[in-house]
Design a protein around this motif. Structure first.
Motif, PDB file in Angstrom:
ATOM      1  N   ARG A   1       0.824  -1.211   0.000  1.00 26.02           N
ATOM      2  CA  ARG A   1       0.000   0.000   0.000  1.00 26.02           C
ATOM      3  C   ARG A   1       0.855   1.257   0.000  1.00 26.02           C
ATOM      4  O   ARG A   1       0.513   2.253  -0.614  1.00 26.02           O
ATOM      5  CB  ARG A   1      -0.929  -0.011   1.223  1.00 26.02           C
TER       6      ARG A   1
ATOM      7  N   CYS B   1      -1.894   7.894  -1.784  1.00 27.29           N
ATOM      8  CA  CYS B   1      -3.165   7.821  -1.046  1.00 27.29           C
ATOM      9  C   CYS B   1      -3.873   9.162  -1.251  1.00 27.29           C
ATOM     10  O   CYS B   1      -3.441  10.187  -0.708  1.00 27.29           O
ATOM     11  CB  CYS B   1      -2.898   7.556   0.436  1.00 27.29           C
ATOM     12  N   MET B   2      -4.932   9.164  -2.025  1.00 27.54           N
ATOM     13  CA  MET B   2      -5.612  10.414  -2.352  1.00 27.54           C
ATOM     14  C   MET B   2      -6.242  11.033  -1.104  1.00 27.54           C
ATOM     15  O   MET B   2      -6.375  12.234  -1.005  1.00 27.54           O
ATOM     16  CB  MET B   2      -6.683  10.164  -3.426  1.00 27.54           C
ATOM     17  N   HIS B   3      -6.614  10.196  -0.173  1.00 24.13           N
ATOM     18  CA  HIS B   3      -7.209  10.742   1.045  1.00 24.13           C
ATOM     19  C   HIS B   3      -6.156  11.508   1.845  1.00 24.13           C
ATOM     20  O   HIS B   3      -6.374  12.627   2.281  1.00 24.13           O
ATOM     21  CB  HIS B   3      -7.821   9.621   1.888  1.00 24.13           C
TER      22      HIS B   3
ATOM     23  N   VAL C   1       0.133   5.977   2.727  1.00 22.51           N
ATOM     24  CA  VAL C   1      -0.121   5.397   4.052  1.00 22.51           C
ATOM     25  C   VAL C   1       0.338   3.933   4.062  1.00 22.51           C
ATOM     26  O   VAL C   1       0.410   3.288   3.005  1.00 22.51           O
ATOM     27  CB  VAL C   1      -1.629   5.428   4.435  1.00 22.51           C
TER      28      VAL C   1
ATOM     29  N   CYS D   1      -4.109   3.058   6.814  1.00 20.94           N
ATOM     30  CA  CYS D   1      -5.239   3.212   5.893  1.00 20.94           C
ATOM     31  C   CYS D   1      -6.560   3.144   6.665  1.00 20.94           C
ATOM     32  O   CYS D   1      -6.722   2.326   7.568  1.00 20.94           O
ATOM     33  CB  CYS D   1      -5.152   2.102   4.848  1.00 20.94           C
ATOM     34  N   LEU D   2      -7.488   4.012   6.275  1.00 22.09           N
ATOM     35  CA  LEU D   2      -8.795   4.045   6.959  1.00 22.09           C
ATOM     36  C   LEU D   2      -9.625   2.810   6.666  1.00 22.09           C
ATOM     37  O   LEU D   2     -10.567   2.498   7.383  1.00 22.09           O
ATOM     38  CB  LEU D   2      -9.587   5.258   6.466  1.00 22.09           C
ATOM     39  N   GLY D   3      -9.319   2.156   5.567  1.00 23.18           N
ATOM     40  CA  GLY D   3     -10.151   1.028   5.125  1.00 23.18           C
ATOM     41  C   GLY D   3     -11.141   1.535   4.089  1.00 23.18           C
ATOM     42  O   GLY D   3     -11.686   2.633   4.238  1.00 23.18           O
ATOM     43  N   VAL D   4     -11.346   0.728   3.080  1.00 24.72           N
ATOM     44  CA  VAL D   4     -12.132   1.187   1.939  1.00 24.72           C
ATOM     45  C   VAL D   4     -13.555   1.564   2.332  1.00 24.72           C
ATOM     46  O   VAL D   4     -14.152   2.500   1.781  1.00 24.72           O
ATOM     47  CB  VAL D   4     -12.076   0.134   0.800  1.00 24.72           C
TER      48      VAL D   4
ATOM     49  N   CYS E   1     -13.262   5.149   4.049  1.00 25.68           N
ATOM     50  CA  CYS E   1     -12.524   6.211   3.366  1.00 25.68           C
ATOM     51  C   CYS E   1     -13.418   6.924   2.347  1.00 25.68           C
ATOM     52  O   CYS E   1     -14.105   6.273   1.563  1.00 25.68           O
ATOM     53  CB  CYS E   1     -11.319   5.592   2.663  1.00 25.68           C
TER      54      CYS E   1
ATOM     55  N   ILE F   1     -12.554   8.315  -0.282  1.00 23.74           N
ATOM     56  CA  ILE F   1     -12.102   8.031  -1.656  1.00 23.74           C
ATOM     57  C   ILE F   1     -12.648   6.672  -2.096  1.00 23.74           C
ATOM     58  O   ILE F   1     -12.954   6.445  -3.255  1.00 23.74           O
ATOM     59  CB  ILE F   1     -10.553   8.017  -1.735  1.00 23.74           C
TER      60      ILE F   1
ATOM     61  N   CYS G   1      -9.673   4.607  -4.816  1.00 26.70           N
ATOM     62  CA  CYS G   1      -8.314   4.598  -4.275  1.00 26.70           C
ATOM     63  C   CYS G   1      -7.395   3.763  -5.181  1.00 26.70           C
ATOM     64  O   CYS G   1      -7.775   2.694  -5.645  1.00 26.70           O
ATOM     65  CB  CYS G   1      -8.394   3.996  -2.873  1.00 26.70           C
TER      66      CYS G   1
ATOM     67  N   GLU H   1      -6.625   0.321  -3.792  1.00 26.46           N
ATOM     68  CA  GLU H   1      -7.786  -0.567  -3.870  1.00 26.46           C
ATOM     69  C   GLU H   1      -8.026  -1.015  -5.308  1.00 26.46           C
ATOM     70  O   GLU H   1      -8.398  -2.158  -5.560  1.00 26.46           O
ATOM     71  CB  GLU H   1      -9.036   0.131  -3.316  1.00 26.46           C
TER      72      GLU H   1
HETATM   73  S1  SF4 Z   1      -8.555   3.497   1.192  1.00 25.77           S
HETATM   74 FE1  SF4 Z   1      -8.393   5.709   1.544  1.00 25.77          FE
HETATM   75  S2  SF4 Z   1      -6.947   5.887   3.214  1.00 25.77           S
HETATM   76 FE2  SF4 Z   1      -6.712   3.833   2.388  1.00 25.77          FE
HETATM   77  S3  SF4 Z   1      -5.058   4.054   0.868  1.00 25.77           S
HETATM   78 FE3  SF4 Z   1      -7.005   4.306  -0.207  1.00 25.77          FE
HETATM   79  S4  SF4 Z   1      -7.326   6.503  -0.275  1.00 25.77           S
HETATM   80 FE4  SF4 Z   1      -5.819   6.110   1.301  1.00 25.77          FE
END
Ligand code: SF4
Length: 678
Positions: free
Chosen positions: A116, A121-123, A183, A188-191, A194, A196, A200, A203
């Protein structure tokens, strides 16, 4: 449902593939492809050594694609280097998929999957949660402004890139900048949470991999999936591990953790804004306590846990646990709150788990603990590290015990047998060299208690080592000392480089020796001498390949990573047998453990390490069918020491000489032949 058209066998598919890429049938390649096919069908693991020029990627890709399409399964291919990953995904797999479309009934598809951390990571990019800066960077205005420029460039790139893959960003950015926009899996926040979500990059790459017949990944991802138990790869029943000589080191790296005062302080800062300050202050105190203690501890391996350190680590463990409890369970909070909580939690968990693991290491002796850092030399603060003593048990249980595994490389036999590496992988030893079969006899069984069966196969090399290469051991030189490169070694290198007319790759056991040799040679020879560190290594290799009369000197990454066919490389010089340093904490602990079990620790650990590197280094010489040249090893112990025979038996079978006159004359003839052929 209409009956499926039968898919031709692997040998027929290989013939189609080879014809379509304009090649000719090679015996070693056919033998390997059939062995891989047999392994996939029977579930018996395979270790296959295939020399440069065998075409080994085709030999494992063809049966892998066949299996994936026929069984609607996924095959994972794991590599150690990005260069090989690129070759598979950009060249071999596209060509092969098209070539085999008709026979397979459809065009197989493939995907690449990295960790990852490798994807933007767009978030993170838009939420603006900054990385805690290094202490050094805080005080360096140039570093701060460079970081700003790099992050700005990353923002611009984010709207152009289709994959978010760091390796596609040219030129690259510093680690510090990349950390601001990426990240780890923990962070990661988890899909599901998140904003995004499925857009992502990481993902999307996972989703692509989930649909692919073949997924190309790296050894670290494989280790995280198989050994650490995080499911990051799609379900698969077969894994092919290319560059398998590097597997143990890569798996060990994944299983290594570190704990520093800076990391604890950083976790304290992150969580300080989210929890009661007095709880976070316990972390600050623990960090200061550890910093003071580490300054007084000697760098190197620890066989016992000093009482004061045990107390401090317990304080770190308890403080981080208190902070984690204070953060509380996940709440339905705003996205910004969730992001900050996740970043803090991941740092706290790393600190907590690191402290617990180091405290436990001295009880079960499965882990090795050491203090690293060279504050006096390079300003690196002392850090505690913990790594597994061996990874064989893990690999046996979690990898070989669960799926069919094919391991391949140009270097898998050491001292003429697969057993040396097999033991490190946790496979039972066998007594045969060329085709070895074994059944598990060790006490620790695999997860399903079934015996592990494996076969070792050496399909040889298309090169005529005996007539194309000379192994020269400078038996007349003194053994290498501790104080850098002896003058007689510099003179020897000068004589060899002059005879070769440049065209030299110098592989040194330390950067200090490489630099000393480069500086000395620049005054003595008329050829350009590039030295690792003068520029990016890739650039230096390119310049070296383009200028046949140049030399390239360097250290470890060159031992394994240089592929320069043709007249630019006709001489490989190695200054000494690359034993691990006596103070290498892991190697010395492994050596001690073997000796305590009654084995030969030096031969099992240090000589094996050296043999692998020597074979890799010597393998830089012949890269195409017309290549010729000399591998010169200056360390006389290769000829005189008892372990010399084991090391020589690990090298390609070059014609051997100890006579400097003979070797210089041969190099002159090769140089003259190149000039005459121009
Ligand atoms: S799910 Fe969100 S926080 Fe996790 S890598 Fe993707 S964009 Fe970033």
């Amino acid at each position: 449902m209409p009956a499926k058209t039968a898919i031709p066998d692997t040998r027929a598919l290989l013939a189609t593939a080879v014809t379509s890429v304009g090649g000719a049938e090679r015996q070693g390649q056919v033998e390997m492809a059939e062995a891989v096919d047999h392994s996939i069908r029977t579930g018996e693991h395979l270790a296959v050594q295939a020399g440069t020029g065998t075409g080994k990627s085709l030999a494992y890709l063809v049966p892998s694609l066949r299996h994936a399409v026929a069984e609607e399964a996924t095959v994972v291919i794991s590599t150690a280097t990005i260069a090989l990953q690129r070759q598979l995904v950009d060249r071999d797999l596209p060509r092969l998929s098209k070539a085999l479309k008709k026979e397979l009934g459809r065009e197989p598809n493939f995907a690449i999957l990295k960790g990852r951390r490798n994807y933007l990571c767009m978030h993170r990019l838009h939420s603006g949660a900054p990385e805690e800066p290094d202490d050094g960077a805080l005080f360096d205005p140039f570093a701060v402004s460079r970081l700003g420029r790099e992050v700005k460039r990353l923002h611009e790139w984010s709207s152009e890139t289709e994959t978010g893959d760091r390796d596609e960003l040219v030129p690259g950015v510093t680690e510090q900048a990349w950390k601001q926009v990426s990240v780890t899996a923990r962070e990661c926040l988890g899909v599901a949470k998140c904003p995004i979500g499925v857009d992502c990059f990481a993902e999307r790459a996972r989703a692509e991999a989930g649909k692919a017949d073949v997924v190309v990944t790296n050894h670290a991802m494989l280790a995280i999936d198989a050994i650490e138990g995080f499911q990051v790869l799609p379900e698969h029943d077969v894994v092919v591990i290319d560059e398998a000589h590097d597997l143990v080191d890569r798996v060990t790296s994944v299983a290594t953790e570190e704990l520093s005062a800076a990391a604890i302080a950083s976790a304290a800062r992150r969580c300080g804004r989210l929890i009661d300050q007095s709880v976070a202050d316990r972390m600050v105190e623990a960090s200061e306590g550890l910093a003071m203690l580490l300054e007084d501890l000697p760098v190197g391996r620890m066989d016992e846990l000093p009482r004061a350190l045990a107390g401090t680590l317990a304080a770190v463990r308890d403080a981080s646990h208190a902070c984690i409890s204070s953060l509380g369970p996940e709440r339905k909070e705003d996205v910004e709150g969730a992001t900050n909580r996740k970043l803090a939690l991941s740092l706290l968990e790393e600190v907590h788990d690191g402290a617990v693991r180091i405290l436990d290491a001295f009880d079960d002796e499965r882990d090795v603990v050491w203090v690293s850092g060279d504050f006096a030399d390079r300003g690196r603060a002392p850090t505690l590290r913990v790594a597994p003593l061996g990874v064989g048990g893990l690999l046996r249980e979690k990898l070989f015990g669960k799926r069919t595994t094919v391991l391949t490389s140009a270097t898998l036999t050491l001292g003429g047998t697969f057993d040396t590496l097999a033991r490190q992988w946790g496979l039972p030893a066998s007594s045969q060299n060329r085709r070895a079969e074994g059944t598990a006899t060790e006490k620790e069984p695999p997860s399903d208690s079934a015996p592990i069966r494996w076969t070792g196969l050496d399909v040889g090399s298309p090169f005529q080592h005996g007539s194309s290469g000379i192994l020269y051991v400078a038996r007349h030189l003194p053994p290498p000392g501790r104080d850098g490169l002896p003058p007689s070694y510099v003179d020897e290198i000068e004589g060899l480089v002059n005879a070769a007319g440049g065209r030299t790759l110098g592989l040194f056991s330390s950067m200090r020796a490489a630099k000393a040799a480069a500086e000395a040679l620049r005054d003595k020879v008329e050829y350009t001498v590039f030295c690792q560190g003068d520029d990016a290594t890739g650039q230096l290799v390119k310049k070296f390949a383009e200028d046949p009369r140049s030399c390239l000197f360097g250290t470890l990454s060159l031992w394994q990573g240089v592929d320069v066919p043709g007249p630019s490389l006709q001489l490989v010089v190695m200054d000494r047998i690359p034993f691990p340093r006596p103070d290498d904490p892991l190697a010395s602990a492994r050596q001690k453990a073997v000796s305590e079990r009654g084995g030969n620790g030096f031969l099992t650990v240090a000589a094996t390490h050296a043999a692998l590197l020597l074979a890799q280094g010597a393998g830089r010489l012949l890269r195409s069918m017309n290549d010729k040249g000399v591998v010169a090893i200056l360390d006389p112990r290769l000829a005189t020491a008892r372990y010399g025979g084991f090391l020589r038996a690990s090298l390609p079978p070059y014609w051997t000489t100890y006579d400097p006159e003979v070797v210089r004359a041969a190099l002159k003839r090769l140089d003259a032949a190149v000039e005459a052929g121009k």
